[in-house]
Structures are given as C-alpha cells and as structure tokens.
Design a protein around this motif. Structure first.
Motif, short mmCIF file in Angstrom:
data_model
loop_
_atom_site.label_atom_id
_atom_site.label_comp_id
_atom_site.label_asym_id
_atom_site.label_seq_id
_atom_site.Cartn_x
_atom_site.Cartn_y
_atom_site.Cartn_z
N UNK A 48 0.86 -1.19 0.00
CA UNK A 48 0.00 0.00 0.00
C UNK A 48 0.89 1.23 0.00
N UNK A 49 0.98 1.88 -1.14
CA UNK A 49 1.75 3.11 -1.25
C UNK A 49 0.79 4.31 -1.20
N UNK A 50 1.34 5.50 -1.18
CA UNK A 50 0.54 6.71 -1.04
C UNK A 50 -0.58 6.78 -2.07
N UNK A 51 -0.28 6.39 -3.31
CA UNK A 51 -1.28 6.51 -4.37
C UNK A 51 -2.45 5.57 -4.20
N UNK A 52 -2.36 4.60 -3.29
CA UNK A 52 -3.49 3.72 -3.02
C UNK A 52 -4.54 4.39 -2.14
N UNK A 53 -4.21 5.53 -1.55
CA UNK A 53 -5.16 6.26 -0.70
C UNK A 53 -6.24 6.90 -1.57
N UNK A 54 -7.48 6.71 -1.17
CA UNK A 54 -8.60 7.40 -1.81
C UNK A 54 -8.76 8.73 -1.09
N UNK A 55 -8.41 9.86 -1.71
CA UNK A 55 -8.45 11.14 -1.01
C UNK A 55 -9.84 11.68 -0.75
#
Length: 500
Positions: A41-48
């Motif tokens: 899970x990297x930063x881009x996997x976060x749903x903002x």
C-alpha cells in the motif's frame, strides 16, 4: 497578539473541516509500502475522497531534540528517495477540503526521548521550531503528537505536567502558522490517570484521537474483544474499564469536550491461538499464544481486516459469532492453527459510528487505512471507512472539490524546466554495503533489539542510522516494525539471540 486571533480561527477551520458531517480521521502506516502482494500500500493507493483528515505515520525524535524523518528513503526526495511526504500532500490536489497531518511518535518510539525533550523550555523550543520547519517544507496542515505514553514505558512522573507545556508550545506555534494540533491518546484508565492532565489537553488540542482499541490482545492469556463498544457482561476487575463507552465517558467527565473527540476504530483484528487443552471458543477461552501471522502484515497476534475477510472468503471453515451483550464479531478456525480473532466489520462500524453521533463526538478515526479492504476483494473498496463516515454523517460521502487552477506566471522560456512529478522509475540503488542491504529499513540478523535505517548520501553511498526498539518490543524483520516481544518470538527462526 492581534494577528494570532484570525490565524487561530483559520486553524480551527482546518480542524473542523466538514464538521457538519463529522470528522473522518485516517492514519496511514507508511511501512505498508514494503508489504508483499495485495498487502502493498503506497501513497497513491489512498482514496483522497473518503477521509476528512489524513495522518502520515510516523516521524520521530532525534537525539538533538529535533523532529526526525524515520525513513528518508521512502519519505524524502533527496538521494534516490521516493518523496512520500510530498506525494502524500499532493493528494490535496484531488480534494481541496482534505487536511494532511504528520504524526510524530508512535509505539515504536517509546517514551524516554519525549520525556527528556519536554522537560525544559529550550529543548521544547528546538522540537517545536524543527517541527514547524518540516511541516512547512512538505506542506502539511498540522502535527499529531503521538507520545505513547507520558509517565509510562520509561517515562517520568513529571511528564504529566511537561506534556501540557509541550502541547501549549506546539499549539501556539502551529496556530500562528495556520496549522492544527492533534494527539493520539490512550483509552485505558490505568494509562489515562497517570499520563494525562485532561483539562490542560482540552485547552491546547484541536482534535483528540482516542485510540479505543488494543484493549485486549495476545498479551492476555485468554481471548477477548480488543475494541468492545460496551463492557462484556462477565468482565471483572480492571477489565470493566476496557471498553469504548467507558473510555469516552471517562475523557468527557475528566474535562475533554465531546466535540473534540474522534472515536478510534481498528481496521485490524487481535488474534490468539486457542489452547489445545480446551474446546472453549468464546470470550475468556484459554489462549496462551498469539495467532499466526498473516501474509501481508506478517505479525503474530495481528491480522488486517483485509486479511481476515480474504481468509473468510476463501476458506469456509471460519466461524463468525457475536458474544451475548456485545456488538462486534469474533471469528475462529480450528483448521487455521486454532486461530481466534476479535475485529470490527461493516455492521459493528455502523453501531460505533451511531454511538459516536449520539455522544456528540467530533467524528471517527481509524488505524489504519492500509488494512481496510482497499482492493475491494470482499466488497466495495474501503468499506469500513466509508461505512463509518456515511453512518456518522447520515448521508453519502460528498464528491470532494478540486482546488482551482492558478494561472501560469510569465517565465523565461530559456530557463531549464524542473520536473513537477516523481519519476516512475529510478536508477538502481548501489549494492549491499555492511549493515545496509537495501535503502530503507534493515534488520540486524544478530540483534532484534534494534534495526537500521539506510539512506543514500550525495555520493550515492549508504549511511546507516541505528534505531532502537522500545522496551518490551523486538524488531520483526518480516513486518519491518518493532513488535511485541512475545509476538516476534512466536514466529520462530528469527532473533535467536533474543528469543532463547
């Protein structure tokens, strides 16, 4: 002093973004970038769009009393770095209302360093000034103080007073820079009483994140729910305090406004191995060993919700039950090493968010976003977080606004351009050298009481920093974290000098 008033009001606005619909504070454990397979899970996997506040865990504290980057390879851009801090804050380009916070401390850091730093005005100033500098450099909106815990785990009795001095200094400086101050705090009465001056904390904090989980775990020789909303009917002794309802009321009765409290819900389970000497499988069933490690989190006694739901989806022998008088599920499997886990699911999240709303709390908090079912293998992606937020707000998660585009300024066409995004590929780092086998976190195969953080200098050479695990923990090389000593030793085949 006149300038501080409007700035403080702006900071307060950051604290209560979307307050009418409640806060959804989501911690991110950045070491999840090192997990394998579907757990990575990297930063881009976060749903903002699903959280109002995102908290990056963790920064630490250096021997010079300055805030410290704990994984320069992952968090910074310099010297082959992966720019995680900047990429994390770039999520605000997709959600103009999103508030980003840097957490400092955490379980791994322990207490002694923070006890020493908070003990004088000069060392506190060093920490505060360095924190403001780091937050500004990476465009964070605030700081989360996660000292676990004042007066405890190697702390001193005077920490209770000094912690308030630290919060006061931080609050003044952060508000002056249009930033907010939050803190993660214990839900256990036996920690709250010696550690926290609640009125002093109420005066200085914008949001208080109540860690109402880890109330039970494999450190207990019996099964129980780690985040029960209410007391289990058969609880006695100190166990009557170990539930969310008690913790919420205790903090409010002590002087913390309910409207500053975000109720924490775990996106993971605490697990045991049921003893072979009994066929009991409810609460208080004898269980003297932590449950086996999962494929992603790789820490005995701990499974992410994503691991639990995937096991249940693939293997039909998992039993799911809810104990009489309780609201949360537990699950067990005799075929899966007699594992027994207490955790939260869709339905229990509805009940906890409804409870928080009824208590006039500020909203919800989760530890941590990377162990929700973020791939949507068991249902909709991030179902637990979405359920908490939708239930508390009483409606669907709104579509977030995007920031307005700013008109471009006139530039010299002959000037060289600089890339604005992180390259998708980087040159290969140098080969192993000494204790550094790779950039980032490195285990010491002979000593699990510490580990090394390896970064590259301007000459493309490794530089290693020793990081000690807090008292009672050992470094788990499978999960790249300092973990409970009994959990690490339960893995077998590692830490031979520390688990004999």
């Amino acid at each position: 002093m006149k300038l501080l008033v409007p700035l403080s009001l702006l900071a307060l606005a950051l604290a209560v973004t979307a307050a009418d619909n409640g806060l959804m504070v989501c911690y991110y454990g950045s070491w999840a970038v090192y997990r394998q397979g579907n757990g990575k899970f990297d930063v881009e996997a976060i749903d903002p769009a699903i959280c109002t506040h995102l908290v990056f865990g963790f920064a630490g504290l250096g021997s010079d009393n300055k805030i410290k980057v704990l994984d320069p390879y992952n968090e910074l851009c310099e010297n082959w770095g992966k720019c995680a801090y900047n990429r994390f804050n770039a999520l605000k380009e997709q959600n103009a209302d999103l508030v980003t916070i840097l957490a400092v401390g955490g379980w791994n850091e322990g207490s002694p360093k923070y006890s020493a730093m908070s003990s004088s005005s000069s060392t506190r100033k060093t920490f505060v000034d360095s924190s403001i500098e780091m937050l500004k450099a990476h465009k964070f909106d605030g700081l989360d103080m996660d000292w676990e815990y004042p007066t405890q785990r190697g702390g001193k009795p005077e920490d209770k007073v000094n912690f308030i001095s630290l919060l006061s200094d931080l609050s003044t400086a952060l508000h002056a820079n249009n930033m907010i101050l939050t803190a993660a705090v214990s839900a256990g009465k036996l920690t709250i009483d010696p550690a926290y001056d609640i009125p002093g904390m109420a005066k200085n904090l914008d949001i208080m994140n109540l860690m109402a989980y880890d109330l039970h775990g494999a450190w207990d020789p019996y099964t129980h729910h780690q985040s029960g909303l209410y007391q289990y009917p058969d609880d006695t002794g100190d166990n009557v305090y170990l539930n969310q309802d008690f913790a919420v009321n205790y903090w409010i009765d002590g002087g913390m406004p309910s409207t500053k409290i975000a109720l924490g819900v775990p996106l993971y389970g605490r697990c045991w191995k049921l003893d072979y000497s009994t066929e009991e499988n409810g609460y208080y069933a004898p269980a003297s060993q932590p449950g086996p490690a999962g494929p992603y989190t790789r820490s005995p006694g701990f499974l992410g919700y994503n691991e639990i739901c995937e096991f249940q989806k693939k293997e039909s022998d998992w039993v799911v039950e809810i104990a009489p008088g309780m609201n949360e599920p537990y699950t067990y499997s005799y075929k899966h090493e007699r594992i027994w886990c207490s955790y939260d699911d869709h339905d229990s999240c509805i009940k906890k968010a409804s409870y928080a709303k009824s208590k006039n709390l500020a909203g919800m908090m989760v530890w941590s976003i990377e162990t929700d079912d973020f791939h949507g293998i068991c249902g909709r992606p991030f179902d637990l977080i979405k359920t908490l937020r939708e239930t508390f707000s009483g409606g669907d998660i709104p579509t977030p606004p995007t920031p307005p585009t700013t008109p471009s300024t006139t530039t010299d066409p002959s000037a060289p351009t600089k890339p604005t995004t992180v390259p998708t590929t980087s040159p290969a780092p140098p080969p192993p050298d000494g204790v550094c086998q790779k950039p980032g976190i490195n285990a010491d195969p002979d000593n699990c009481h510490h580990y090394y953080l390896c970064s590259l200098n301007a000459n493309d050479k490794y530089e290693a920093t020793e990081e000690k695990c807090a008292e009672g923990t050992l470094f788990n090389p499978n999960a790249d974290i300092c973990d409970w000593a009994n959990s690490v030793c339960a893995i077998g085949g590692i830490c031979p000098n520390d688990c004999a």
